[in-house]
Design an enzyme around this catalytic site. Structure first.
Site, PDB file in Angstrom:
ATOM      1  N   HIS A  75       0.819  -1.237   0.146  1.00 14.33           N
ATOM      2  CA  HIS A  75      -0.025  -0.036   0.151  1.00 14.33           C
ATOM      3  C   HIS A  75       1.137   1.194  -0.035  1.00 14.33           C
ATOM      4  O   HIS A  75       0.649   2.012  -0.813  1.00 14.33           O
ATOM      5  CB  HIS A  75      -0.929   0.017   1.274  1.00 14.33           C
ATOM      6  N   ASP A 126      -6.010   1.612  -2.290  1.00 10.55           N
ATOM      7  CA  ASP A 126      -6.842   1.501  -0.846  1.00 10.55           C
ATOM      8  C   ASP A 126      -7.714   0.084  -1.176  1.00 10.55           C
ATOM      9  O   ASP A 126      -7.728  -0.634  -0.201  1.00 10.55           O
ATOM     10  CB  ASP A 126      -7.872   2.676  -0.736  1.00 10.55           C
TER      11      ASP A 126
END
Length: 152
Positions: A75, A126
């Site tokens: 991420h 996300d």
């Protein structure tokens, strides 16, 4: 999960952002928290994601400790790539105010087609992180490990 608990988790990660000196594209932390709630049916256990592993928020370091920590590292890397997009450059000065459009139906996340290039990229960062979190086992021994000594 209680929304207040998730906000505490995200606040810890946000505090790490300030210490990291890494410019990042937009992220609406409340929105990211809602994505997590959509996919991961965690009540009080979501608090255990605070201070887990080496990669809570950008600025992580060292070798990820497990699959969940690798999700977080991925991420961070995705956000770094978003920061290289010309479409995302304008949002770097206000990294927490922009939101993207997404849907959640039966614990399935989709990034909507009405997002511009940067919002679409961030939404997919996300979304991928949340999907990864949902499939990664949680290892109690990686909670509150002390990153200075364990994340080199």
């Amino acid at each position: 999960m209680y929304p207040a608990h998730l906000l505490v988790l995200l606040a810890v990660c946000v505090s790490l952002l300030g210490a990291s000196n890494i410019p990042l594209p937009s992220l609406d932390f409340e929105q990211f928290g809602k994505m997590i709630q959509c996919t991961i049916p965690c009540e009080e256990s979501c608090l255990a994601y605070m201070d887990y592993g080496c990669y809570c928020g950008p600025g992580g370091s060292g070798t990820p400790l497990d699959e969940l920590d690798r999700c977080r590292q991925t991420h961070d890397n995705c956000y770094a790539e978003a920061g290289k997009l010309p479409a995302c450059k304008a949002m770097l000065s206000e990294p927490y105010n922009d939101t993207y459009s997404y849907g959640c139906i039966e614990r399935q996340l989709t990034c909507n087609d009405d997002n511009d290039e940067c919002k679409a990229f961030i939404c997919n960062c996300d979304r991928a992180a949340v999907i990864c979190f949902s499939g990664a086992p949680y290892n109690d021994s990686n909670y509150d490990i002390g990153t200075i000594e364990h994340c080199k």
